[in-house]
Design a protein around this motif. Structure first.
Motif, PDB file in Angstrom:
ATOM      1  N   TYR A 166       0.861  -1.187   0.000  1.00 10.29           N
ATOM      2  CA  TYR A 166       0.000   0.000   0.000  1.00 10.29           C
ATOM      3  C   TYR A 166       0.894   1.233   0.000  1.00 10.29           C
ATOM      4  O   TYR A 166       1.667   1.419   0.901  1.00 10.29           O
ATOM      5  CB  TYR A 166      -0.986   0.014   1.174  1.00 10.29           C
ATOM      6  CG  TYR A 166      -0.410   0.083   2.581  1.00 10.29           C
ATOM      7  CD1 TYR A 166      -0.120   1.307   3.200  1.00 10.29           C
ATOM      8  CD2 TYR A 166      -0.190  -1.079   3.312  1.00 10.29           C
ATOM      9  CE1 TYR A 166       0.381   1.361   4.495  1.00 10.29           C
ATOM     10  CE2 TYR A 166       0.301  -1.032   4.612  1.00 10.29           C
ATOM     11  CZ  TYR A 166       0.585   0.181   5.190  1.00 10.29           C
ATOM     12  OH  TYR A 166       1.083   0.225   6.482  1.00 10.29           O
ATOM     13  N   PRO A 167       0.832   2.002  -1.084  1.00  6.15           N
ATOM     14  CA  PRO A 167       0.004   1.790  -2.267  1.00  6.15           C
ATOM     15  C   PRO A 167       0.538   0.643  -3.117  1.00  6.15           C
ATOM     16  O   PRO A 167       1.694   0.257  -2.998  1.00  6.15           O
ATOM     17  CB  PRO A 167       0.115   3.115  -3.013  1.00  6.15           C
ATOM     18  CG  PRO A 167       1.468   3.625  -2.644  1.00  6.15           C
ATOM     19  CD  PRO A 167       1.656   3.228  -1.203  1.00  6.15           C
ATOM     20  N   GLY A 168      -0.327   0.124  -3.977  1.00  5.59           N
ATOM     21  CA  GLY A 168       0.042  -0.961  -4.863  1.00  5.59           C
ATOM     22  C   GLY A 168      -1.079  -1.961  -4.935  1.00  5.59           C
ATOM     23  O   GLY A 168      -2.034  -1.809  -5.696  1.00  5.59           O
ATOM     24  N   VAL A 169      -0.994  -3.000  -4.107  1.00  7.95           N
ATOM     25  CA  VAL A 169      -2.060  -4.004  -4.059  1.00  7.95           C
ATOM     26  C   VAL A 169      -3.380  -3.349  -3.674  1.00  7.95           C
ATOM     27  O   VAL A 169      -4.439  -3.689  -4.211  1.00  7.95           O
ATOM     28  CB  VAL A 169      -1.694  -5.134  -3.073  1.00  7.95           C
ATOM     29  CG1 VAL A 169      -2.880  -6.071  -2.859  1.00  7.95           C
ATOM     30  CG2 VAL A 169      -0.499  -5.929  -3.608  1.00  7.95           C
ATOM     31  N   SER A 170      -3.325  -2.391  -2.753  1.00 15.37           N
ATOM     32  CA  SER A 170      -4.555  -1.701  -2.343  1.00 15.37           C
ATOM     33  C   SER A 170      -5.203  -0.976  -3.521  1.00 15.37           C
ATOM     34  O   SER A 170      -6.435  -0.929  -3.637  1.00 15.37           O
ATOM     35  CB  SER A 170      -4.265  -0.713  -1.210  1.00 15.37           C
ATOM     36  OG  SER A 170      -3.291   0.248  -1.603  1.00 15.37           O
ATOM     37  N   PHE A 195      -8.238   2.027   4.373  1.00 17.24           N
ATOM     38  CA  PHE A 195      -7.891   1.920   5.795  1.00 17.24           C
ATOM     39  C   PHE A 195      -6.739   0.932   5.933  1.00 17.24           C
ATOM     40  O   PHE A 195      -6.808  -0.188   5.416  1.00 17.24           O
ATOM     41  CB  PHE A 195      -9.072   1.423   6.612  1.00 17.24           C
ATOM     42  CG  PHE A 195     -10.313   2.273   6.497  1.00 17.24           C
ATOM     43  CD1 PHE A 195     -10.316   3.595   6.938  1.00 17.24           C
ATOM     44  CD2 PHE A 195     -11.484   1.753   5.960  1.00 17.24           C
ATOM     45  CE1 PHE A 195     -11.463   4.375   6.841  1.00 17.24           C
ATOM     46  CE2 PHE A 195     -12.632   2.518   5.862  1.00 17.24           C
ATOM     47  CZ  PHE A 195     -12.626   3.836   6.301  1.00 17.24           C
ATOM     48  N   TYR A 196      -5.690   1.345   6.663  1.00 17.05           N
ATOM     49  CA  TYR A 196      -4.523   0.494   6.840  1.00 17.05           C
ATOM     50  C   TYR A 196      -4.170   0.371   8.319  1.00 17.05           C
ATOM     51  O   TYR A 196      -4.227   1.346   9.072  1.00 17.05           O
ATOM     52  CB  TYR A 196      -3.310   1.078   6.101  1.00 17.05           C
ATOM     53  CG  TYR A 196      -3.547   1.320   4.629  1.00 17.05           C
ATOM     54  CD1 TYR A 196      -3.912   0.290   3.783  1.00 17.05           C
ATOM     55  CD2 TYR A 196      -3.384   2.599   4.081  1.00 17.05           C
ATOM     56  CE1 TYR A 196      -4.110   0.510   2.428  1.00 17.05           C
ATOM     57  CE2 TYR A 196      -3.584   2.830   2.727  1.00 17.05           C
ATOM     58  CZ  TYR A 196      -3.956   1.774   1.903  1.00 17.05           C
ATOM     59  OH  TYR A 196      -4.155   2.000   0.570  1.00 17.05           O
ATOM     60  N   SER A 327      -2.859  -5.125   7.870  1.00 19.19           N
ATOM     61  CA  SER A 327      -4.207  -5.333   7.350  1.00 19.19           C
ATOM     62  C   SER A 327      -4.619  -4.121   6.531  1.00 19.19           C
ATOM     63  O   SER A 327      -4.345  -2.980   6.905  1.00 19.19           O
ATOM     64  CB  SER A 327      -5.207  -5.561   8.491  1.00 19.19           C
ATOM     65  OG  SER A 327      -6.449  -6.007   7.990  1.00 19.19           O
ATOM     66  N   MET A 328      -5.262  -4.398   5.395  1.00 25.95           N
ATOM     67  CA  MET A 328      -5.756  -3.339   4.512  1.00 25.95           C
ATOM     68  C   MET A 328      -7.246  -3.578   4.277  1.00 25.95           C
ATOM     69  O   MET A 328      -7.659  -4.697   3.957  1.00 25.95           O
ATOM     70  CB  MET A 328      -5.043  -3.366   3.156  1.00 25.95           C
ATOM     71  CG  MET A 328      -3.538  -3.377   3.235  1.00 25.95           C
ATOM     72  SD  MET A 328      -2.772  -3.260   1.582  1.00 25.95           S
ATOM     73  CE  MET A 328      -3.201  -4.858   0.888  1.00 25.95           C
ATOM     74  N   ARG A 329      -8.019  -2.527   4.433  1.00 26.13           N
ATOM     75  CA  ARG A 329      -9.448  -2.609   4.129  1.00 26.13           C
ATOM     76  C   ARG A 329      -9.789  -1.470   3.171  1.00 26.13           C
ATOM     77  O   ARG A 329      -9.483  -0.301   3.441  1.00 26.13           O
ATOM     78  CB  ARG A 329     -10.278  -2.512   5.407  1.00 26.13           C
ATOM     79  CG  ARG A 329     -11.781  -2.415   5.145  1.00 26.13           C
ATOM     80  CD  ARG A 329     -12.596  -2.529   6.399  1.00 26.13           C
ATOM     81  NE  ARG A 329     -13.966  -2.056   6.159  1.00 26.13           N
ATOM     82  CZ  ARG A 329     -14.998  -2.264   6.975  1.00 26.13           C
ATOM     83  NH1 ARG A 329     -14.831  -2.955   8.091  1.00 26.13           N
ATOM     84  NH2 ARG A 329     -16.186  -1.786   6.671  1.00 26.13           N
ATOM     85  N   ILE A 341     -16.502  -4.277   0.118  1.00 27.65           N
ATOM     86  CA  ILE A 341     -15.155  -4.062   0.639  1.00 27.65           C
ATOM     87  C   ILE A 341     -14.185  -5.103   0.092  1.00 27.65           C
ATOM     88  O   ILE A 341     -14.579  -6.172  -0.387  1.00 27.65           O
ATOM     89  CB  ILE A 341     -15.116  -4.093   2.179  1.00 27.65           C
ATOM     90  CG1 ILE A 341     -15.281  -5.525   2.697  1.00 27.65           C
ATOM     91  CG2 ILE A 341     -16.166  -3.185   2.783  1.00 27.65           C
ATOM     92  CD1 ILE A 341     -14.892  -5.683   4.148  1.00 27.65           C
ATOM     93  N   GLY A 342     -12.922  -4.764   0.186  1.00 21.45           N
ATOM     94  CA  GLY A 342     -11.838  -5.705  -0.012  1.00 21.45           C
ATOM     95  C   GLY A 342     -11.022  -5.710   1.270  1.00 21.45           C
ATOM     96  O   GLY A 342     -10.823  -4.656   1.890  1.00 21.45           O
ATOM     97  N   LEU A 343     -10.569  -6.870   1.693  1.00 24.36           N
ATOM     98  CA  LEU A 343      -9.817  -6.975   2.950  1.00 24.36           C
ATOM     99  C   LEU A 343      -8.638  -7.912   2.770  1.00 24.36           C
ATOM    100  O   LEU A 343      -8.767  -8.989   2.180  1.00 24.36           O
ATOM    101  CB  LEU A 343     -10.732  -7.494   4.062  1.00 24.36           C
ATOM    102  CG  LEU A 343     -10.113  -7.585   5.463  1.00 24.36           C
ATOM    103  CD1 LEU A 343      -9.870  -6.199   6.038  1.00 24.36           C
ATOM    104  CD2 LEU A 343     -11.023  -8.376   6.397  1.00 24.36           C
ATOM    105  N   PHE A 344      -7.486  -7.484   3.274  1.00 22.96           N
ATOM    106  CA  PHE A 344      -6.246  -8.256   3.162  1.00 22.96           C
ATOM    107  C   PHE A 344      -5.543  -8.198   4.508  1.00 22.96           C
ATOM    108  O   PHE A 344      -5.275  -7.108   5.022  1.00 22.96           O
ATOM    109  CB  PHE A 344      -5.373  -7.627   2.067  1.00 22.96           C
ATOM    110  CG  PHE A 344      -4.006  -8.241   1.888  1.00 22.96           C
ATOM    111  CD1 PHE A 344      -3.698  -8.949   0.734  1.00 22.96           C
ATOM    112  CD2 PHE A 344      -2.995  -8.083   2.830  1.00 22.96           C
ATOM    113  CE1 PHE A 344      -2.429  -9.490   0.529  1.00 22.96           C
ATOM    114  CE2 PHE A 344      -1.732  -8.620   2.657  1.00 22.96           C
ATOM    115  CZ  PHE A 344      -1.446  -9.328   1.494  1.00 22.96           C
TER     116      PHE A 344
END
Length: 423
Positions: A166-170, A195-196, A327-329, A341-344
């Motif tokens: 993040y940034p990137g995959v996000s 959100f990170y 975690s990235m949301r 949403i996407g969540l990682f």
């Protein structure tokens, strides 16, 4: 600091295979002879990227480019016989161009990118017709890199900036959410929020800590209903649920490049990004730095690096207790009330950032990027049909990876009782 029980939306790799590159981009085809130069390769992010590349494609030749000969040679030796060390100073254009001879792709991880006035590595890549990826996390630098688009396009060089986690995959997660909403005619995207969360420093090295502190010296650029707004850094706290294994954490406004990208490229009128860390007193410390340290101090790279050096032992000690979960949301709200949403989530930022960056590197090598300088969410940067494979590679080892789900499914951890019914 700033920089899944698994529900996967990623299709099998075969379904995401990209179309074959043209003759003009034949050099970019992934082959057993492909050579990748990782600049900053002996550092935390560069080393993680090189390690991930060697695991995803053991046949790649990986060059570890770094100023530090001792660390670089040692790391290259540990990586294996497919790796070698190349001493490179990223500020030296002639040294860079020499190092890029015979290289198929250069991955630039040698930050910090804040306050950097020149895109020296990108310019050398264009000059030598070498494909390029960087992990830039600075808005000004990324758009300065974008300014070389026509030059890269004319030279037939594919390049992606801001291609980390993040940034990137996000960014790719956001693009997929927006694309799905428009494809399904399910309301027009109106608000996108990043959100990170990272426990401790995420196992980050001094470079990433420097980046985090320097971001506190920048006004936060956000967008509200199509209007650009400037906000105070590390303000506007929200309590966000990052799902199982992390749950609710406080996050604060930061000036991150994916915000401007989402507004200008994805066409979403309201966009913002927030970041938080743990233990809670690190957030207090970040707020104190933002509120009480002079802006001139926070914008002076040398002074911030000295500050980082003084606090680094304490950061390392607390990291041993806090861990390095990331975690990235990404939340998308549409005009008809739809929310997806996407969540990682991954237990180790130091590992996941490597797989994230490696995923972009492989996408470029496989011919999924057109000549020019692109952001991750642009389809010319990562072809739409290649996004699923990129996310699949980037989420290696993730403890939670969810895409295109309503927020309540993450926040309540529902159980399916059959026929798509959840309780």
């Amino acid at each position: 600091m700033a920089t899944m029980g698994v529900v996967r939306a990623c299709a099998p790799a075969a379904a995401a295979a990209a179309t074959a590159p043209s003759a003009d981009t034949a050099k970019r085809k992934l082959s057993r002879s492909a050579r990748v130069l990782v600049l900053g390769g002996a550092g935390r992010v560069g080393g993680s990227t090189a390690t991930a590349l060697s695991k995803l494609r053991p046949d790649l030749s990986i060059l570890i480019g770094d100023k530090n000969r001792e660390k670089g040679k040692s790391f290259a030796a540990k990586l294996g016989e497919q790796s070698e060390f190349v001493q490179v100073d990223t500020s030296n254009a002639s040294m860079l161009e020499k190092a890029l001879q015979g290289v198929d792709l250069v991955v630039h991880t040698a930050g910090p990118f804040q306050r950097a006035e020149e895109c020296t590595v990108l310019q050398a890549a264009i000059s030598t017709k070498t494909a390029y990826v960087d992990v830039c996390d600075d808005t000004d630098y990324s758009w300065r890199a974008k300014g070389f688009h026509e030059e890269a396009k004319s030279a037939g060089v594919p390049a992606i900036t801001t291609a980390g986690i993040y940034p990137g995959v996000s960014n790719v997660m956001a693009a997929e959410l927006v694309n799905a909403a428009r494809r399904e005619n399910d309301g027009e995207p109106e608000r996108l929020r990043f959100f990170y969360y990272t426990a401790g420093s995420g196992g980050a090295g001094p470079t990433i800590l420097t980046t985090s502190f320097m971001l506190l010296g920048e006004d936060v650029i956000a967008y509200n209903k199509g209007e650009e707004v400037k906000l105070k850094p590390y303000s506007g706290a929200l309590n966000i649920d990052f799902g199982k294994g992390v749950r609710k954490k406080n996050v604060y406004l930061l000036n991150l490049p994916e915000v401007k990208n989402a507004f200008k490229i994805l066409g979403v009128p309201t966009v913002s990004a927030r970041f938080g860390t743990a233990p809670f007193f690190w957030n207090w410390g970040m707020q104190a730095f933002a509120n009480f340290l002079p802006v001139e101090f926070l914008r002076d790279k040398n002074k911030v690096q000295k500050l980082v050096k003084s606090v680094d032992p304490l950061v390392r000690a607390i990291d041993g207790i806090a861990g390095e979960c990331v975690s990235m949301r990404v939340d998308l709200d549409c005009s008809n009330g739809r929310n997806t949403i996407g969540l990682f989530t991954h237990k180790k930022l130091s590992v996941s950032v490597g797989f994230a960056t490696a995923a972009f590197a492989l996408a470029v090598l496989e011919g999924n990027t057109q000549p020019g300088v692109w952001f991750p969410e642009e389809p010319e940067g990562i072809a739409i049909e290649a996004r699923k494979l990129l996310l699949e590679r980037a989420s290696q080892g993730a403890t939670n990876f969810v895409m295109n789900k309503p927020s309540w499914m993450v926040e309540t951890d529902p159980k399916e009782v059959g026929l798509g019914i959840y309780v």
